[in-house]
Design a protein around this motif. Structure first.
Motif, PDB file in Angstrom:
ATOM      1  N   UNK A   1       0.842  -1.190   0.000  1.00  0.00           N
ATOM      2  CA  UNK A   1       0.000   0.000   0.000  1.00  0.00           C
ATOM      3  C   UNK A   1       0.876   1.238   0.000  1.00  0.00           C
ATOM      4  N   UNK A   2       0.383   2.299  -0.628  1.00  0.00           N
ATOM      5  CA  UNK A   2       1.004   3.609  -0.581  1.00  0.00           C
ATOM      6  C   UNK A   2      -0.079   4.633  -0.281  1.00  0.00           C
ATOM      7  N   UNK A   3       0.167   5.488   0.722  1.00  0.00           N
ATOM      8  CA  UNK A   3      -0.828   6.499   1.066  1.00  0.00           C
ATOM      9  C   UNK A   3      -0.170   7.620   1.842  1.00  0.00           C
ATOM     10  N   UNK A   4      -0.842   8.760   1.868  1.00  0.00           N
ATOM     11  CA  UNK A   4      -0.418   9.893   2.683  1.00  0.00           C
ATOM     12  C   UNK A   4      -0.449   9.488   4.161  1.00  0.00           C
ATOM     13  N   UNK A   5       0.589   9.853   4.950  1.00  0.00           N
ATOM     14  CA  UNK A   5       0.610   9.451   6.365  1.00  0.00           C
ATOM     15  C   UNK A   5      -0.620   9.914   7.144  1.00  0.00           C
ATOM     16  N   UNK A   6      -1.102  11.126   6.873  1.00  0.00           N
ATOM     17  CA  UNK A   6      -2.285  11.613   7.570  1.00  0.00           C
ATOM     18  C   UNK A   6      -3.510  10.793   7.260  1.00  0.00           C
TER      19      UNK A   6
ATOM     20  N   UNK B   1      -3.429   7.576   6.368  1.00  0.00           N
ATOM     21  CA  UNK B   1      -3.234   6.280   7.009  1.00  0.00           C
ATOM     22  C   UNK B   1      -3.509   6.339   8.511  1.00  0.00           C
ATOM     23  N   UNK B   2      -3.300   7.507   9.118  1.00  0.00           N
ATOM     24  CA  UNK B   2      -3.596   7.647  10.551  1.00  0.00           C
ATOM     25  C   UNK B   2      -5.070   7.909  10.810  1.00  0.00           C
ATOM     26  N   UNK B   3      -5.871   7.923   9.751  1.00  0.00           N
ATOM     27  CA  UNK B   3      -7.307   8.071   9.910  1.00  0.00           C
ATOM     28  C   UNK B   3      -7.760   9.481  10.172  1.00  0.00           C
ATOM     29  N   UNK B   4      -6.959  10.463   9.758  1.00  0.00           N
ATOM     30  CA  UNK B   4      -7.312  11.849  10.050  1.00  0.00           C
ATOM     31  C   UNK B   4      -8.252  12.467   9.025  1.00  0.00           C
ATOM     32  N   UNK B   5      -8.252  11.932   7.821  1.00  0.00           N
ATOM     33  CA  UNK B   5      -9.084  12.551   6.783  1.00  0.00           C
ATOM     34  C   UNK B   5      -9.373  11.548   5.666  1.00  0.00           C
ATOM     35  N   UNK B   6     -10.338  11.911   4.822  1.00  0.00           N
ATOM     36  CA  UNK B   6     -10.646  11.132   3.632  1.00  0.00           C
ATOM     37  C   UNK B   6      -9.504  11.292   2.632  1.00  0.00           C
ATOM     38  N   UNK B   7      -9.203  10.230   1.888  1.00  0.00           N
ATOM     39  CA  UNK B   7      -8.131  10.347   0.909  1.00  0.00           C
ATOM     40  C   UNK B   7      -7.963   9.099   0.071  1.00  0.00           C
ATOM     41  N   UNK B   8      -6.871   9.077  -0.673  1.00  0.00           N
ATOM     42  CA  UNK B   8      -6.587   8.006  -1.629  1.00  0.00           C
ATOM     43  C   UNK B   8      -5.549   7.045  -1.074  1.00  0.00           C
ATOM     44  N   UNK B   9      -5.757   5.790  -1.378  1.00  0.00           N
ATOM     45  CA  UNK B   9      -4.818   4.731  -1.036  1.00  0.00           C
ATOM     46  C   UNK B   9      -4.546   3.936  -2.306  1.00  0.00           C
ATOM     47  N   UNK B  10      -3.283   3.734  -2.633  1.00  0.00           N
ATOM     48  CA  UNK B  10      -2.906   2.977  -3.827  1.00  0.00           C
ATOM     49  C   UNK B  10      -2.504   1.567  -3.414  1.00  0.00           C
ATOM     50  N   UNK B  11      -3.146   0.592  -4.011  1.00  0.00           N
ATOM     51  CA  UNK B  11      -2.837  -0.818  -3.780  1.00  0.00           C
ATOM     52  C   UNK B  11      -2.078  -1.343  -4.993  1.00  0.00           C
ATOM     53  N   UNK B  12      -0.951  -1.989  -4.755  1.00  0.00           N
ATOM     54  CA  UNK B  12      -0.203  -2.657  -5.824  1.00  0.00           C
ATOM     55  C   UNK B  12      -0.128  -4.137  -5.490  1.00  0.00           C
TER      56      UNK B  12
ATOM     57  N   UNK C   1       7.198  -7.476  -5.547  1.00  0.00           N
ATOM     58  CA  UNK C   1       7.135  -6.084  -5.965  1.00  0.00           C
ATOM     59  C   UNK C   1       8.404  -5.345  -5.529  1.00  0.00           C
ATOM     60  N   UNK C   2       8.748  -4.240  -6.196  1.00  0.00           N
ATOM     61  CA  UNK C   2       9.998  -3.512  -5.898  1.00  0.00           C
ATOM     62  C   UNK C   2       9.871  -2.657  -4.635  1.00  0.00           C
ATOM     63  N   UNK C   3       9.763  -3.303  -3.490  1.00  0.00           N
ATOM     64  CA  UNK C   3       9.469  -2.595  -2.248  1.00  0.00           C
ATOM     65  C   UNK C   3      10.561  -1.609  -1.840  1.00  0.00           C
ATOM     66  N   UNK C   4      11.829  -2.001  -1.958  1.00  0.00           N
ATOM     67  CA  UNK C   4      12.910  -1.137  -1.490  1.00  0.00           C
ATOM     68  C   UNK C   4      12.954   0.174  -2.268  1.00  0.00           C
ATOM     69  N   UNK C   5      12.852   0.101  -3.591  1.00  0.00           N
ATOM     70  CA  UNK C   5      12.895   1.314  -4.403  1.00  0.00           C
ATOM     71  C   UNK C   5      11.654   2.168  -4.164  1.00  0.00           C
ATOM     72  N   UNK C   6      10.501   1.541  -3.988  1.00  0.00           N
ATOM     73  CA  UNK C   6       9.291   2.306  -3.727  1.00  0.00           C
ATOM     74  C   UNK C   6       9.350   2.969  -2.348  1.00  0.00           C
ATOM     75  N   UNK C   7       9.940   2.300  -1.373  1.00  0.00           N
ATOM     76  CA  UNK C   7      10.096   2.910  -0.048  1.00  0.00           C
ATOM     77  C   UNK C   7      10.978   4.149  -0.136  1.00  0.00           C
TER      78      UNK C   7
ATOM     79  N   UNK D   1       4.636   3.696   2.982  1.00  0.00           N
ATOM     80  CA  UNK D   1       4.602   2.388   2.326  1.00  0.00           C
ATOM     81  C   UNK D   1       4.308   1.335   3.384  1.00  0.00           C
ATOM     82  N   UNK D   2       3.296   0.499   3.143  1.00  0.00           N
ATOM     83  CA  UNK D   2       2.895  -0.528   4.100  1.00  0.00           C
ATOM     84  C   UNK D   2       3.019  -1.886   3.430  1.00  0.00           C
ATOM     85  N   UNK D   3       3.775  -2.785   4.045  1.00  0.00           N
ATOM     86  CA  UNK D   3       3.983  -4.126   3.496  1.00  0.00           C
ATOM     87  C   UNK D   3       4.023  -5.140   4.650  1.00  0.00           C
TER      88      UNK D   3
END
Length: 280
Positions: free
Chosen positions: A205-210, A212-223, A229-235, A247-249
């Motif tokens: 998963x990739x998302x804005x930290x705010x 992910x902390x449940x502070x607001x509505x927003x977008x989450x990208x699932x790969x 998957x290329x986790x190290x480069x994406x991190x 980045x959540x894995x």
């Protein structure tokens, strides 16, 4: 302002509402496409590698980290075709198909935003699920799901039956990318992730930290993929972005969706919508 700029802006009735093209005054040929006041796409016709929305930049980062070379890609949801333009510019030789049911909107984008200039791009006016069902097995390297009606995700493409068809169409090394929107608590997003995890062995998963902390509505990208998957480069990219992403894995990702019920065709499910009139 050039004649081309004057011709591109404006409003038009489309299948799912009132579409409007608004020029970005900060970029010579940047355009925002909205439907009923909800931002759908942003394109820079001078620089198709410019990705204005943060979540689209995260999708672009995943695409950039895939093995080099052209990609056979299916985009479910078209809008102004930001990502097809990006793939064409960064992966020359790619063959791409866009599936979108809004013929009037696509006609507007063809007419005003030079869609025909994108090489090796085909657009089929079709519901994403029905269109995907016609694709051959193991024919795509990449499938991108970014399909919304106004601000609501097309929930019929969140089910496990649909995700299994995505897996059928993807090659063994292929990647599935999903844009999900949700608010505090992430009840819908957790179920979407649990559903994708039912089918694919590798996921992040990739998302804005705010967000992910449940502070607001927003977008989450699932790969997701059948291979690593290329986790190290994406991190690295997520941490160094102008607006850093989380980045959540692994175990943390499993904790995110643990206990969430897989979505199936048997239930009627309405995807959440934001409290505002627009999102990015």
């Amino acid at each position: 302002m050039s004649k081309g700029h004057r011709a591109r802006g404006g409003r038009r009735d489309v299948r799912f509402g009132m579409a409007e093209l608004i020029r970005d005054l900060d970029r010579p040929d940047g355009w925002l496409l909205s439907v009923d006041g909800v931002a759908q796409s942003y394109v820079d016709l001078d620089d198709p590698t410019h990705l204005e929305f943060d979540y689209v930049r995260r999708i672009g980062d995943v695409i950039d980290c895939l093995p080099a070379g052209p990609l056979n890609t299916v985009h479910i949801g078209g809008g102004a075709c930001t990502l097809p333009r990006y793939v064409a510019a960064t992966r020359p030789g790619s063959r791409q198909l866009v599936l979108d049911p809004d013929e009037e909107l696509i006609d507007l984008v063809r007419e005003r935003l030079d869609l025909r200039s994108v090489p090796s791009l085909r657009v089929r006016i079709a519901d994403g699920r029905e269109g995907l069902a016609t694709r051959n097995a193991e024919s795509a390297d990449l499938i991108v799901l970014d399909a919304f009606v106004s601000a609501e995700m097309a929930s019929g493409m969140a089910t496990v039956e649909f995700v299994r068809d995505v897996r059928r169409v993807l090659r063994p090394h292929g990647t599935y990318l999903v844009n999900v929107t949700d608010g505090p608590g992430w009840q819908f997003a957790r179920r979407v992730v649990a559903t994708v995890a039912e089918v694919f062995g590798s996921m992040l998963l990739l998302a804005d930290p705010g967000v992910m902390r449940g502070r607001r509505f927003g977008n989450l990208v699932v790969a997701a993929s059948g291979e690593a998957l290329p986790e190290a480069e994406l991190a690295r990219r997520a941490a160094s972005a102008v607006f850093p992403a989380r980045l959540v894995t692994g175990a943390k990702l499993s904790d995110f969706y643990r206990g969430s019920k897989v979505i199936t065709d048997a239930e009627e499910l309405a995807a959440p919508t934001p409290p505002e009139t627009a999102f990015s």
